[in-house]
Design an enzyme around this catalytic site. Sequence first.
Site, mmCIF file in Angstrom:
data_model
loop_
_atom_site.group_PDB
_atom_site.id
_atom_site.type_symbol
_atom_site.label_atom_id
_atom_site.label_comp_id
_atom_site.label_asym_id
_atom_site.label_seq_id
_atom_site.Cartn_x
_atom_site.Cartn_y
_atom_site.Cartn_z
ATOM 1 N N GLU A 1 0.831 -1.228 -0.043
ATOM 2 C CA GLU A 1 -0.058 0.057 -0.074
ATOM 3 C C GLU A 1 0.745 1.201 -0.079
ATOM 4 O OE1 GLU A 1 -3.049 0.638 -0.637
ATOM 5 O OE2 GLU A 1 -4.054 0.844 1.120
ATOM 6 N N THR B 1 -5.059 9.383 -3.751
ATOM 7 C CA THR B 1 -4.973 9.215 -2.428
ATOM 8 C C THR B 1 -3.667 10.100 -1.915
ATOM 9 O OG1 THR B 1 -6.060 6.980 -2.258
ATOM 10 C CG2 THR B 1 -4.674 7.489 -0.408
HETATM 11 N N1 HSE Z 1 -7.261 6.188 5.350
HETATM 12 C C1 HSE Z 1 -6.819 6.431 3.765
HETATM 13 C C2 HSE Z 1 -7.222 7.706 3.652
HETATM 14 C C3 HSE Z 1 -7.708 5.463 2.924
HETATM 15 O O1 HSE Z 1 -8.301 8.145 3.756
HETATM 16 O O2 HSE Z 1 -6.128 8.579 3.138
HETATM 17 C C4 HSE Z 1 -7.386 5.709 1.514
HETATM 18 O O3 HSE Z 1 -8.179 4.900 0.753
#
Ligand code: HSE
Length: 306
Positions: free
Chosen positions: A128, A181
């Site tokens: 990830e 992201t």
């Molecule tokens: N927790 C992460 C964010 C998830 O919100 O950046 C990304 O899908």
Amino acid sequence: MEKIKVTAPASVANVACGYDIFGFALDLPSDELVLQKRNDSKLVIHDIKGAQLPTEPDQNVATVAIAALLNHLGSEQGFNLAIEKMIKPGSGLGSSASAAAAAVVAANVLMGSPLSKEDLVQFAMAGEIVASKKPHADNVSPSILGGFTVVRSVEPLDVFKIHHPKDLEVLIIFPDVEIKTAEARKLIGNQIPLDNARTQWGNVAGLVAGMINEDWNLISNSLQDVVAEPVRKYLIPGYDQVKEIVMAHDAIGFNISGSGPCMFAFFKGSGLASSAIPGIQKVYDQLSVKTFFHTSKINTEGTIVI
Ligand code: HSE
């Protein structure tokens, strides 16, 4: 065993108040991976369908995750990978996480299953990092384990599942724009005011208790976010309008799925979710944004061999 096929589900991370700690798995879409042992130590992606993704082993989440697992096992086993993406990258449904989840679960089985699914989360998380630049396990955990998961700690990793009401139905709304992201994470920064932290802690505790006790009022009251939603919602066309429509159709709660653009709504029982769709469709027709909808239960199985 020389060859295996696995499927890993999409997931919704954050779940309003749980930035980087809450997530749940969906029944669809899911990614598929065929993994086959090689006679050398190379990791070779020979086929990717459904998305354009890097095939260099140090840039693809699946191979990076497998490399982290092999490193831990002290193994030099090589693999061929064929990936079929059904989860669109940049949609907010944990696309990179599901590829990493599929990769480590498949590799673990072909290595004779030395590790548990819980143990595999940390290696998928290593994959990830390629996509979001920061380690977070809120998508990989539900994608591997299924259910509604909590990441209590990343270092050391401590992840567990909590109970969820069986009649909880999820509506996923996907306006077809892409959000990276890593970019969406920059909006949040590194500090939050104490008042916001206090509000968020209360809601986190409330959502966990609400899920475990099947207390729908508590779930509804706790599905609030003062950390990510206020800064990220502007990335999603029509966000406030869609929220208003969904809540007017008796949703229990609504928020951004991961870093968006997908959004999720919770409903109590089947059948209510689809009544909100025509109104939302109208919003996106006016904005000329292509939109997809999907209703799902929370998937309890996670990544499985098929
Ligand atoms: N927790 C992460 C964010 C998830 O919100 O950046 C990304 O899908």
